[in-house]
Write a protein that holds these residues in place. Structure first.
Motif, PDB file in Angstrom:
ATOM      1  N   GLU A 194       0.814  -1.215   0.000  1.00 17.69           N
ATOM      2  CA  GLU A 194       0.000   0.000   0.000  1.00 17.69           C
ATOM      3  C   GLU A 194       0.848   1.266   0.000  1.00 17.69           C
ATOM      4  O   GLU A 194       0.630   2.182  -0.803  1.00 17.69           O
ATOM      5  N   ILE A 195       1.818   1.354   0.908  1.00 14.99           N
ATOM      6  CA  ILE A 195       2.640   2.556   1.018  1.00 14.99           C
ATOM      7  C   ILE A 195       3.907   2.419   0.187  1.00 14.99           C
ATOM      8  O   ILE A 195       4.448   3.408  -0.310  1.00 14.99           O
ATOM      9  N   GLY A 196       4.380   1.195  -0.004  1.00 18.98           N
ATOM     10  CA  GLY A 196       5.533   1.003  -0.880  1.00 18.98           C
ATOM     11  C   GLY A 196       5.275   1.540  -2.270  1.00 18.98           C
ATOM     12  O   GLY A 196       6.178   2.085  -2.922  1.00 18.98           O
ATOM     13  N   SER A 197       4.040   1.410  -2.741  1.00 16.53           N
ATOM     14  CA  SER A 197       3.705   1.904  -4.083  1.00 16.53           C
ATOM     15  C   SER A 197       3.791   3.425  -4.167  1.00 16.53           C
ATOM     16  O   SER A 197       4.053   3.974  -5.250  1.00 16.53           O
ATOM     17  N   VAL A 198       3.578   4.124  -3.039  1.00 17.61           N
ATOM     18  CA  VAL A 198       3.711   5.584  -3.032  1.00 17.61           C
ATOM     19  C   VAL A 198       5.162   5.974  -3.325  1.00 17.61           C
ATOM     20  O   VAL A 198       5.434   6.885  -4.124  1.00 17.61           O
ATOM     21  N   PHE A 199       6.095   5.284  -2.685  1.00 19.54           N
ATOM     22  CA  PHE A 199       7.512   5.563  -2.927  1.00 19.54           C
ATOM     23  C   PHE A 199       7.907   5.171  -4.356  1.00 19.54           C
ATOM     24  O   PHE A 199       8.688   5.862  -5.007  1.00 19.54           O
ATOM     25  N   GLU A 200       7.352   4.072  -4.828  1.00 17.85           N
ATOM     26  CA  GLU A 200       7.624   3.658  -6.201  1.00 17.85           C
ATOM     27  C   GLU A 200       7.170   4.735  -7.180  1.00 17.85           C
ATOM     28  O   GLU A 200       7.910   5.106  -8.106  1.00 17.85           O
ATOM     29  N   ASP A 201       5.954   5.249  -6.986  1.00 20.46           N
ATOM     30  CA  ASP A 201       5.431   6.286  -7.885  1.00 20.46           C
ATOM     31  C   ASP A 201       6.308   7.530  -7.848  1.00 20.46           C
ATOM     32  O   ASP A 201       6.539   8.177  -8.885  1.00 20.46           O
ATOM     33  N   MET A 202       6.786   7.878  -6.661  1.00 21.70           N
ATOM     34  CA  MET A 202       7.642   9.056  -6.529  1.00 21.70           C
ATOM     35  C   MET A 202       8.921   8.878  -7.345  1.00 21.70           C
ATOM     36  O   MET A 202       9.337   9.780  -8.085  1.00 21.70           O
ATOM     37  N   HIS A 203       9.529   7.713  -7.232  1.00 22.11           N
ATOM     38  CA  HIS A 203      10.765   7.478  -7.973  1.00 22.11           C
ATOM     39  C   HIS A 203      10.513   7.427  -9.481  1.00 22.11           C
ATOM     40  O   HIS A 203      11.336   7.929 -10.265  1.00 22.11           O
ATOM     41  N   ARG A 204       9.415   6.840  -9.893  1.00 22.11           N
ATOM     42  CA  ARG A 204       9.095   6.827 -11.327  1.00 22.11           C
ATOM     43  C   ARG A 204       8.941   8.259 -11.850  1.00 22.11           C
ATOM     44  O   ARG A 204       9.370   8.570 -12.968  1.00 22.11           O
ATOM     45  N   ALA A 205       8.326   9.122 -11.040  1.00 20.45           N
ATOM     46  CA  ALA A 205       8.153  10.512 -11.457  1.00 20.45           C
ATOM     47  C   ALA A 205       9.484  11.224 -11.631  1.00 20.45           C
ATOM     48  O   ALA A 205       9.582  12.216 -12.366  1.00 20.45           O
ATOM     49  N   HIS A 206      10.527  10.703 -10.958  1.00 17.60           N
ATOM     50  CA  HIS A 206      11.866  11.282 -11.091  1.00 17.60           C
ATOM     51  C   HIS A 206      12.711  10.531 -12.116  1.00 17.60           C
ATOM     52  O   HIS A 206      13.923  10.749 -12.196  1.00 17.60           O
ATOM     53  N   GLY A 207      12.080   9.660 -12.888  1.00 19.05           N
ATOM     54  CA  GLY A 207      12.776   9.018 -13.990  1.00 19.05           C
ATOM     55  C   GLY A 207      13.409   7.678 -13.691  1.00 19.05           C
ATOM     56  O   GLY A 207      14.135   7.137 -14.535  1.00 19.05           O
ATOM     57  N   VAL A 208      13.151   7.112 -12.506  1.00 14.50           N
ATOM     58  CA  VAL A 208      13.710   5.803 -12.170  1.00 14.50           C
ATOM     59  C   VAL A 208      12.851   4.705 -12.787  1.00 14.50           C
ATOM     60  O   VAL A 208      11.617   4.759 -12.725  1.00 14.50           O
ATOM     61  N   ARG A 209      13.492   3.720 -13.390  1.00 13.11           N
ATOM     62  CA  ARG A 209      12.785   2.569 -13.938  1.00 13.11           C
ATOM     63  C   ARG A 209      12.889   1.393 -12.969  1.00 13.11           C
ATOM     64  O   ARG A 209      13.913   1.221 -12.308  1.00 13.11           O
ATOM     65  N   PHE A 210      11.834   0.591 -12.895  1.00 11.63           N
ATOM     66  CA  PHE A 210      11.805  -0.553 -11.984  1.00 11.63           C
ATOM     67  C   PHE A 210      11.627  -1.849 -12.764  1.00 11.63           C
ATOM     68  O   PHE A 210      10.887  -1.902 -13.747  1.00 11.63           O
ATOM     69  N   GLU A 211      12.292  -2.888 -12.288  1.00 12.42           N
ATOM     70  CA  GLU A 211      12.113  -4.247 -12.786  1.00 12.42           C
ATOM     71  C   GLU A 211      11.786  -5.113 -11.562  1.00 12.42           C
ATOM     72  O   GLU A 211      12.673  -5.506 -10.808  1.00 12.42           O
ATOM     73  N   PHE A 212      10.490  -5.387 -11.344  1.00  9.39           N
ATOM     74  CA  PHE A 212      10.075  -6.182 -10.193  1.00  9.39           C
ATOM     75  C   PHE A 212      10.040  -7.663 -10.559  1.00  9.39           C
ATOM     76  O   PHE A 212       9.850  -8.034 -11.720  1.00  9.39           O
ATOM     77  N   GLY A 213      10.221  -8.499  -9.542  1.00  3.75           N
ATOM     78  CA  GLY A 213      10.296  -9.938  -9.777  1.00  3.75           C
ATOM     79  C   GLY A 213      11.567 -10.346 -10.494  1.00  3.75           C
ATOM     80  O   GLY A 213      11.636 -11.431 -11.070  1.00  3.75           O
ATOM     81  N   ALA A 214      12.577  -9.486 -10.444  1.00  2.00           N
ATOM     82  CA  ALA A 214      13.825  -9.727 -11.178  1.00  2.00           C
ATOM     83  C   ALA A 214      14.891 -10.275 -10.235  1.00  2.00           C
ATOM     84  O   ALA A 214      15.302  -9.601  -9.287  1.00  2.00           O
ATOM     85  N   GLN A 215      15.344 -11.478 -10.495  1.00  2.00           N
ATOM     86  CA  GLN A 215      16.433 -12.089  -9.740  1.00  2.00           C
ATOM     87  C   GLN A 215      17.692 -12.104 -10.600  1.00  2.00           C
ATOM     88  O   GLN A 215      17.685 -12.651 -11.705  1.00  2.00           O
ATOM     89  N   ILE A 216      18.742 -11.506 -10.094  1.00  3.25           N
ATOM     90  CA  ILE A 216      19.984 -11.415 -10.864  1.00  3.25           C
ATOM     91  C   ILE A 216      20.675 -12.779 -10.884  1.00  3.25           C
ATOM     92  O   ILE A 216      20.959 -13.364  -9.837  1.00  3.25           O
ATOM     93  N   ALA A 217      20.949 -13.274 -12.086  1.00  2.75           N
ATOM     94  CA  ALA A 217      21.604 -14.572 -12.245  1.00  2.75           C
ATOM     95  C   ALA A 217      23.100 -14.432 -12.486  1.00  2.75           C
ATOM     96  O   ALA A 217      23.878 -15.314 -12.099  1.00  2.75           O
ATOM     97  N   GLU A 218      23.504 -13.343 -13.142  1.00  2.37           N
ATOM     98  CA  GLU A 218      24.927 -13.124 -13.386  1.00  2.37           C
ATOM     99  C   GLU A 218      25.155 -11.679 -13.814  1.00  2.37           C
ATOM    100  O   GLU A 218      24.234 -10.991 -14.275  1.00  2.37           O
TER     101      GLU A 218
END
Length: 425
Positions: A194-218
């Protein structure tokens, strides 16, 4: 009683250790105080490393806990760059890496945490950063400035508090930023969706891109330099630099090697301490990141909390207890509430309490949530406040903490109404 011949040894020259030394002298203790640290620098605050120092708003020297001459003036013996390797509880001595043995009457362990790393192929490539120490911050700040100048791309692995603070600092320097996170939302483990999405929206508004469900393999690179990260789903995320921000691991080698009792995993797995921060050895105390302590304000729940306030409060509490004092109220751990703060872009926030997903059943927002607006959020369990957050609203966090301590049902309509003072609740 503590004797002047042996004195008090503090292992861990961070905030908890430095504040413990200060409290010992403020309390009138005139015996030996020995502060041991594995880093070469004197004790410093860690929050600026991901906040004002990383953004360039603060310089290095402003992060130190005390002025350079304080330790000599207060007769605190510093052993820096000399990590402790063992505790001889029978002889009551701390062994350093150079085989120096420091006798003690009372011992405080405040060894802190190390940054977690990714154990994947390519993790040793140049350009991959963690952020835990002052040298880490110096290297990352230099990298962010270079990325901003050259329109470079930073990949942040982890959308927790540290990852988002690094992302905000990087955008402030002008770098392009992508955040890769295994969870479904930003800050999911601490704030919920609920509140995590508020921070996500704020960062998107500042040009940050998100990749959720992403596990780094290498990590992939060229000529020893990182160029991209590959996820387990086969996606490639380009990057000129990477910041791994996936949490911290408590430094438990000393207490484990000394046979001190450790908490269960669901209690944080840290050193088991009582409300005075005493371990299973009556002459050994612990404070800061490594302790699993009972929080009376949370119904006696035992937690290990890594926040700045835990170290800043814990050092003095342990210091008084080591001197044999049995204070009540705010001088004990019984009165503390887990506390955290962050600054990102135009948003300043304080959070108190403990309510991760699965431990609350309702979120109440007071005001309109947004980066520049003034608002609060409350996490409730069965009508009782488990945690609260004030955003761009100041001098109210102690009131929020009092509501948590009272642990009784609240009027939800009044809680959501900005016109109703918190004190009325």
């Amino acid at each position: 009683m503590v004797t002047a011949e042996r004195g008090i040894v503090i292992v861990g020259a961070g905030l908890a250790g430095a504040k413990a030394a200060e409290e010992l002298r403020d309390a009138g203790y005139d015996g030996r105080v020995i502060l041991v640290g594995r880093e070469l620098t004197a004790p410093y605050d860690r929050p600026p490393l991901s906040k004002d120092y990383l953004t360039g708003a603060q310089e290095r020297d402003e992060a130190f806990v005390h002025a350079s001459g304080w330790y000599a003036e207060h007769d605190v013996e510093l052993h820096l760059g000399q990590p402790a390797t063992a505790i001889d509880r029978e002889a009551k001595e701390v062994v350093l890496a150079d085989d120096t043995r420091l006798p003690y009457d009372r011992l405080l362990l405040a060894t802190g945490s190390d940054a977690r790393t990714l154990d994947v192929p390519g993790a040793d490539l140049a350009g991959i950063h963690v952020l835990r120490t002052m040298p880490d911050a110096e290297r990352l700040r230099s990298t962010l400035r270079t990325l901003g100048r050259d329109n470079g791309h930073l990949l942040v692995v982890g959308a927790g508090w540290l990852g988002l603070e690094i992302a905000a600092a990087a955008r402030g320097h002008g770098a392009e930023v992508t955040v890769a996170e295994t969870a479904p939302t930003a800050l999911h483990a601490v704030l919920g969706a609920e509140i995590g999405s508020v921070f996500e929206d704020m960062h998107r508004a500042h040009g940050v891109r998100f990749e959720f469900g992403a596990q780094i393999a290498e990590f992939r690179g060229h000529d020893g330099m990182v160029l991209a990260a590959a996820t387990r789903d086969g996606e490639e995320l380009p990057a000129h630099a990477v910041a791994v921000a996936i949490g911290a691991a408590p430094c438990l080698a000393l207490p484990r090697g000394a046979g001190l009792e450790l908490a269960e995993r669901d209690e944080g797995g840290g050193v088991l301490v009582d409300e005075q921060l005493r371990t299973s050895d009556p002459d050994v105390f612990a404070a800061g990141d490594i302790v699993s302590a009972p929080w009376a304000a949370l119904g006696g729940r035992r937690l290990r909390v890594e926040h700045w306030a835990c170290a800043g409060d814990g050092g003095p509490v342990a210091a008084r207890a080591m001197l044999g004092e049995k204070p009540e109220g705010p001088a004990t751990w019984q009165a503390k509430v887990p506390y955290f703060f962050t600054d990102q872009y135009a948003l300043g926030m304080e959070y108190a309490g403990w309510a991760p997903p699965g431990h609350y059943d309702q979120v109440v927002v007071r005001g309109e949530a947004g980066e520049e607006s003034e608002w609060m959020a409350f996490w409730l369990k069965e009508g009782r406040i488990a945690a609260g957050m004030n955003v761009n609203v100041w001098d109210v966090n102690e009131q929020i903490q009092q509501l948590i301590r009272e642990d009784r049902p609240v009027d939800l309509t009044a809680l959501a109404d900005p016109a109703v003072p918190l004190t009325d609740l």
